[in-house]
Design a protein around this motif. Sequence first.
Motif, PDB file in Angstrom:
ATOM      1  N   ALA A 156       0.768  -1.170  -0.148  1.00  0.00           N
ATOM      2  CA  ALA A 156       0.200   0.067   0.026  1.00  0.00           C
ATOM      3  C   ALA A 156       1.025   1.166  -0.128  1.00  0.00           C
ATOM      4  CB  ALA A 156      -0.969   0.090   1.210  1.00  0.00           C
ATOM      5  N   ALA A 157       2.020   1.131   0.892  1.00  0.00           N
ATOM      6  CA  ALA A 157       2.659   2.286   0.773  1.00  0.00           C
ATOM      7  C   ALA A 157       3.544   2.494  -0.420  1.00  0.00           C
ATOM      8  CB  ALA A 157       3.636   2.284   2.377  1.00  0.00           C
ATOM      9  N   HIS A 158       4.063   1.520  -1.253  1.00  0.00           N
ATOM     10  CA  HIS A 158       4.825   1.600  -2.239  1.00  0.00           C
ATOM     11  C   HIS A 158       3.887   2.289  -3.425  1.00  0.00           C
ATOM     12  CE1 HIS A 158       7.577   0.235  -5.456  1.00  0.00           C
ATOM     13  NE2 HIS A 158       6.396  -0.117  -6.258  1.00  0.00           N
ATOM     14  N   TYR A 159       2.693   1.902  -3.302  1.00  0.00           N
ATOM     15  CA  TYR A 159       2.059   2.482  -4.457  1.00  0.00           C
ATOM     16  C   TYR A 159       1.208   3.739  -3.923  1.00  0.00           C
ATOM     17  CZ  TYR A 159       2.987  -1.694  -7.249  1.00  0.00           C
ATOM     18  OH  TYR A 159       3.624  -2.572  -7.993  1.00  0.00           O
ATOM     19  N   ALA A 160       1.152   4.062  -2.699  1.00  0.00           N
ATOM     20  CA  ALA A 160       0.457   5.140  -2.042  1.00  0.00           C
ATOM     21  C   ALA A 160      -1.083   4.942  -2.323  1.00  0.00           C
ATOM     22  CB  ALA A 160       0.962   6.589  -2.593  1.00  0.00           C
ATOM     23  N   VAL A 161      -1.706   3.902  -2.001  1.00  0.00           N
ATOM     24  CA  VAL A 161      -3.264   3.563  -2.099  1.00  0.00           C
ATOM     25  C   VAL A 161      -3.565   2.883  -1.064  1.00  0.00           C
ATOM     26  CG1 VAL A 161      -2.730   3.413  -4.548  1.00  0.00           C
ATOM     27  CG2 VAL A 161      -2.518   1.131  -3.399  1.00  0.00           C
ATOM     28  N   ALA A 162      -4.761   2.837  -0.804  1.00  0.00           N
ATOM     29  CA  ALA A 162      -5.527   2.163   0.184  1.00  0.00           C
ATOM     30  C   ALA A 162      -6.058   0.770  -0.451  1.00  0.00           C
ATOM     31  CB  ALA A 162      -7.010   2.696   0.490  1.00  0.00           C
ATOM     32  N   LEU A 163      -6.154  -0.112   0.322  1.00  0.00           N
ATOM     33  CA  LEU A 163      -6.202  -1.532  -0.237  1.00  0.00           C
ATOM     34  C   LEU A 163      -7.779  -1.922  -0.220  1.00  0.00           C
ATOM     35  CD1 LEU A 163      -3.173  -3.410   1.146  1.00  0.00           C
ATOM     36  CD2 LEU A 163      -3.558  -2.168  -1.054  1.00  0.00           C
ATOM     37  N   ASP A 164      -8.562  -0.958   0.141  1.00  0.00           N
ATOM     38  CA  ASP A 164     -10.068  -1.450   0.127  1.00  0.00           C
ATOM     39  C   ASP A 164     -10.416  -2.180  -1.060  1.00  0.00           C
ATOM     40  OD1 ASP A 164     -10.319  -0.330   2.981  1.00  0.00           O
ATOM     41  OD2 ASP A 164     -10.561   1.677   1.928  1.00  0.00           O
ATOM     42  N   GLY A 165     -11.147  -3.151  -1.187  1.00  0.00           N
ATOM     43  CA  GLY A 165     -11.503  -3.978  -2.104  1.00  0.00           C
ATOM     44  C   GLY A 165     -10.628  -4.639  -3.047  1.00  0.00           C
ATOM     45  N   VAL A 166      -9.333  -4.226  -2.978  1.00  0.00           N
ATOM     46  CA  VAL A 166      -8.340  -5.089  -3.592  1.00  0.00           C
ATOM     47  C   VAL A 166      -8.147  -6.567  -3.493  1.00  0.00           C
ATOM     48  CG1 VAL A 166      -5.694  -5.101  -4.040  1.00  0.00           C
ATOM     49  CG2 VAL A 166      -6.579  -2.975  -3.696  1.00  0.00           C
ATOM     50  N   PRO A 167      -8.462  -7.054  -4.694  1.00  0.00           N
ATOM     51  CA  PRO A 167      -8.304  -8.678  -4.682  1.00  0.00           C
ATOM     52  C   PRO A 167      -6.882  -9.212  -4.037  1.00  0.00           C
ATOM     53  CG  PRO A 167      -9.137  -7.761  -6.879  1.00  0.00           C
ATOM     54  CD  PRO A 167      -8.527  -6.468  -6.222  1.00  0.00           C
TER      55      PRO A 167
ATOM     56  N   CYS B 151      -8.566  -5.581   1.891  1.00  0.00           N
ATOM     57  CA  CYS B 151      -8.794  -6.491   0.748  1.00  0.00           C
ATOM     58  C   CYS B 151     -10.124  -7.297   0.566  1.00  0.00           C
ATOM     59  CB  CYS B 151      -7.534  -7.063   0.355  1.00  0.00           C
ATOM     60  SG  CYS B 151      -6.011  -6.356   0.488  1.00  0.00           S
ATOM     61  N   GLN B 152     -10.307  -7.688  -0.778  1.00  0.00           N
ATOM     62  CA  GLN B 152     -11.521  -8.896  -1.063  1.00  0.00           C
ATOM     63  C   GLN B 152     -10.563 -10.254  -1.133  1.00  0.00           C
ATOM     64  OE1 GLN B 152     -14.830  -9.214  -1.481  1.00  0.00           O
ATOM     65  NE2 GLN B 152     -14.072 -11.330  -1.561  1.00  0.00           N
ATOM     66  N   PRO B 153     -10.845 -10.848  -0.114  1.00  0.00           N
ATOM     67  CA  PRO B 153     -10.073 -12.450  -0.277  1.00  0.00           C
ATOM     68  C   PRO B 153     -10.539 -13.332  -1.234  1.00  0.00           C
ATOM     69  CG  PRO B 153     -11.334 -12.231   1.769  1.00  0.00           C
ATOM     70  CD  PRO B 153     -11.657 -10.894   0.954  1.00  0.00           C
ATOM     71  N   TYR B 154      -9.844 -13.877  -1.823  1.00  0.00           N
ATOM     72  CA  TYR B 154     -10.053 -14.949  -2.830  1.00  0.00           C
ATOM     73  C   TYR B 154      -9.010 -16.246  -2.394  1.00  0.00           C
ATOM     74  CZ  TYR B 154     -11.992 -11.590  -6.214  1.00  0.00           C
ATOM     75  OH  TYR B 154     -12.889 -10.670  -6.840  1.00  0.00           O
ATOM     76  N   LEU B 155      -9.768 -17.345  -2.291  1.00  0.00           N
ATOM     77  CA  LEU B 155      -9.092 -18.403  -1.730  1.00  0.00           C
ATOM     78  C   LEU B 155      -9.006 -19.329  -2.873  1.00  0.00           C
ATOM     79  CD1 LEU B 155      -8.069 -20.561   0.338  1.00  0.00           C
ATOM     80  CD2 LEU B 155     -10.364 -21.504   0.451  1.00  0.00           C
ATOM     81  N   VAL B 156      -8.125 -19.926  -3.195  1.00  0.00           N
ATOM     82  CA  VAL B 156      -7.813 -20.980  -4.388  1.00  0.00           C
ATOM     83  C   VAL B 156      -7.520 -22.376  -3.759  1.00  0.00           C
ATOM     84  CG1 VAL B 156      -6.846 -19.397  -6.250  1.00  0.00           C
ATOM     85  CG2 VAL B 156      -5.257 -20.408  -4.484  1.00  0.00           C
ATOM     86  N   ARG B 157      -8.103 -22.986  -4.502  1.00  0.00           N
ATOM     87  CA  ARG B 157      -8.070 -24.682  -3.914  1.00  0.00           C
ATOM     88  C   ARG B 157      -6.703 -25.420  -4.192  1.00  0.00           C
ATOM     89  NH1 ARG B 157     -13.778 -24.678  -6.175  1.00  0.00           N
ATOM     90  NH2 ARG B 157     -15.064 -24.642  -4.121  1.00  0.00           N
TER      91      ARG B 157
ATOM     92  N   LEU C  62     -13.353 -18.848   7.098  1.00  0.00           N
ATOM     93  CA  LEU C  62     -12.772 -17.673   6.160  1.00  0.00           C
ATOM     94  C   LEU C  62     -13.308 -16.433   6.651  1.00  0.00           C
ATOM     95  CD1 LEU C  62     -13.239 -19.847   2.923  1.00  0.00           C
ATOM     96  CD2 LEU C  62     -11.098 -19.739   4.461  1.00  0.00           C
ATOM     97  N   PRO C  63     -12.299 -15.509   6.126  1.00  0.00           N
ATOM     98  CA  PRO C  63     -12.965 -13.979   6.465  1.00  0.00           C
ATOM     99  C   PRO C  63     -14.340 -13.883   5.565  1.00  0.00           C
ATOM    100  CG  PRO C  63     -10.492 -14.137   5.818  1.00  0.00           C
ATOM    101  CD  PRO C  63     -10.983 -15.584   5.724  1.00  0.00           C
ATOM    102  N   ALA C  64     -15.027 -12.893   6.121  1.00  0.00           N
ATOM    103  CA  ALA C  64     -16.243 -12.627   5.633  1.00  0.00           C
ATOM    104  C   ALA C  64     -16.066 -12.182   4.076  1.00  0.00           C
ATOM    105  CB  ALA C  64     -16.997 -11.430   6.019  1.00  0.00           C
ATOM    106  N   GLY C  65     -16.927 -12.760   3.147  1.00  0.00           N
ATOM    107  CA  GLY C  65     -16.956 -12.425   1.884  1.00  0.00           C
ATOM    108  C   GLY C  65     -15.948 -13.139   0.949  1.00  0.00           C
TER     109      GLY C  65
END
Length: 177
Positions: free
Chosen positions: A111-122, A139-145, A157-160
Amino acid sequence: MKLIILDRDGVINEDSDAFVKSVDEWIPLPGSIDAIARLSQAGWTVAVATNQSGLARGYFSEQTLQAMHQRLHDLVTQQGGRIDLIRHCPHGPDDGCDCRKPLSGLFQQIAAHYAVALDGVPTVGDSLRDLQAGAAMGCQPYLVRTGKGRMTEGKDLPAGTRVFDDLAAVASYLLES
């Protein structure tokens, strides 16, 4: 900026309980390199956040880790894509750092490197700690099998959290959305 944050072992390459200790042991999972290239070609900024406690344990050197990451860069480049940033935690489980997932230090660095918030970032991971670290930063969590993902799927798992078979399926979903 369309940013995505990927775990490494078990998401991009084969995982090993004995650790991935050399370039020869660093084996891409089927479809993962192409998935990264497709995301990159579609304008996504691809970052990797990876625990690498094998460094602290003496299983491999920083130079070997960099060689593994160079291999990753080279393979993605050959497919017409790019990895924009790799951040790793070199510490062991008892070192008391803030970057070892499930703590969010690696995500804070990105986040600091890109100077962005991570809200909703996959963020894509195969373990609960990967998802928890990203979720703590919004962040929006994605689990892979792949990797440890099938075992993780049965945990709280985290919500969503969205669940997919592999990174290629996540990439296809994001590119079609």
